[in-house]
Design a protein around this motif. Structure first.
Motif, PDB file in Angstrom:
ATOM      1  N   VAL A  82      77.027  21.575   9.332  1.00  0.00           N
ATOM      2  CA  VAL A  82      76.835  22.860  10.015  1.00  0.00           C
ATOM      3  C   VAL A  82      77.240  23.999   9.087  1.00  0.00           C
ATOM      4  CG1 VAL A  82      77.596  24.304  11.945  1.00  0.00           C
ATOM      5  CG2 VAL A  82      77.139  21.853  12.302  1.00  0.00           C
ATOM      6  N   THR A 129      71.940  19.907   9.654  1.00  0.00           N
ATOM      7  CA  THR A 129      72.387  18.914  10.626  1.00  0.00           C
ATOM      8  C   THR A 129      72.367  17.544   9.970  1.00  0.00           C
ATOM      9  OG1 THR A 129      71.452  20.192  12.471  1.00  0.00           O
ATOM     10  CG2 THR A 129      71.961  17.865  12.886  1.00  0.00           C
ATOM     11  N   THR A 169      79.977  16.058   9.970  1.00  0.00           N
ATOM     12  CA  THR A 169      79.103  16.808  10.876  1.00  0.00           C
ATOM     13  C   THR A 169      79.409  18.302  10.790  1.00  0.00           C
ATOM     14  OG1 THR A 169      78.901  14.937  12.400  1.00  0.00           O
ATOM     15  CG2 THR A 169      78.428  17.127  13.286  1.00  0.00           C
ATOM     16  N   SER A 227      72.052  13.663   9.866  1.00  0.00           N
ATOM     17  CA  SER A 227      71.436  12.628  10.686  1.00  0.00           C
ATOM     18  C   SER A 227      72.372  11.440  10.848  1.00  0.00           C
ATOM     19  CB  SER A 227      70.125  12.154  10.055  1.00  0.00           C
ATOM     20  OG  SER A 227      70.372  11.378   8.892  1.00  0.00           O
TER      21      SER A 227
END
Length: 226
Positions: free
Chosen positions: A39, A44, A35, A46
């Motif tokens: 960034v 982003t 994650t 999923s």
């Protein structure tokens, strides 16, 4: 104690353990790092893509990552380095055992049954994880960057059996992911699957349990006759 007997006098030659999501709750750690990498890449990640990565090789995970971010031409090597460094940091903070995993591993070791760690994770990160789960608990370790064909190919489990000098058909493999169970089944092992992040559909040759709590040596040996 000696090897675990099963009906007919055959024995449980070895127990082959997956690591992420099976012995320790490290899939959560991978999720955090992936994650953050997304960034860092300006996107982003999923939930669908994250779950698709569970139990897969680094190469396949990075392909899923790029496709999910809509950056198919993104260079892979820098992302692998960034991700590995971040997971190394997170692993270093310590890992949490999955329910029943530590107890089962200790019981297998106490019985003198050979064990192997068979993981899609690379050697550098596996060595950090072994500080939690104990390098002394495994007679062999097969990492994802040490095989030509990672899970779901049978090579990792066949390599583990070869290193232990045992018959793969008299081994039980313990897994949590579709990729891992497919690898162990294709190799010829009896398979116990304890799903962590992914639901696993009923599959011929795979015994499903909600956790490793209550799993003991007679239970593992009995899987060989099913």
């Amino acid at each position: 104690m000696g090897p675990a007997d099963r009906p007919g006098g055959a024995v449980l030659d070895a127990v082959l353990f997956d690591m992420d999501g099976t012995l320790v709750d490290s899939e959560r750690v991978w999720g955090i790092a992936l994650t953050e990498l997304a960034v860092h890449a300006g996107g982003t990640l999923s939930e669908t893509a994250r779950l698709a990565m569970v139990g897969t090789s680094m190469a396949l995970s990075m392909q899923i990552f790029r496709d999910d971010l809509g950056q198919p031409d993104r260079p892979e090597a820098p992302d692998v380095t960034w991700l590995t460094d971040r997971v190394f940091e997170l692993f270093g903070d310590g890992l949490v055992w999955r329910p029943g995993a530590a107890e089962l591993l200790l019981a297998v070791r106490a019985a003198g049954i050979p064990t192997a760690l068979v993981t899609s994770t690379g050697r550098r990160l596996a060595e950090v994880a072994l500080k939690t789960i104990g390098a002394e608990n495994f007679d062999a370790v097969v990492c994802g960057d040490e095989v030509d064909k990672p899970k779901p190919d049978p090579e990792p489990y066949l390599r583990a059996a070869e290193l232990l000098g045992v018959d793969i058909t008299r081994c039980v493999a313990i897994e949590d992911s579709p990729s891992g169970t497919a690898s162990a089944l294709a190799a010829g092992a009896a398979v116990l699957a304890v799903p962590a992040e992914l639901e696993l559909p009923p599959t011929v040759g795979v015994h499903l349990r909600s956790s490793l709590v209550g799993v003991d040596l007679p239970f593992l040996a009995a899987l060989l006759s099913r």
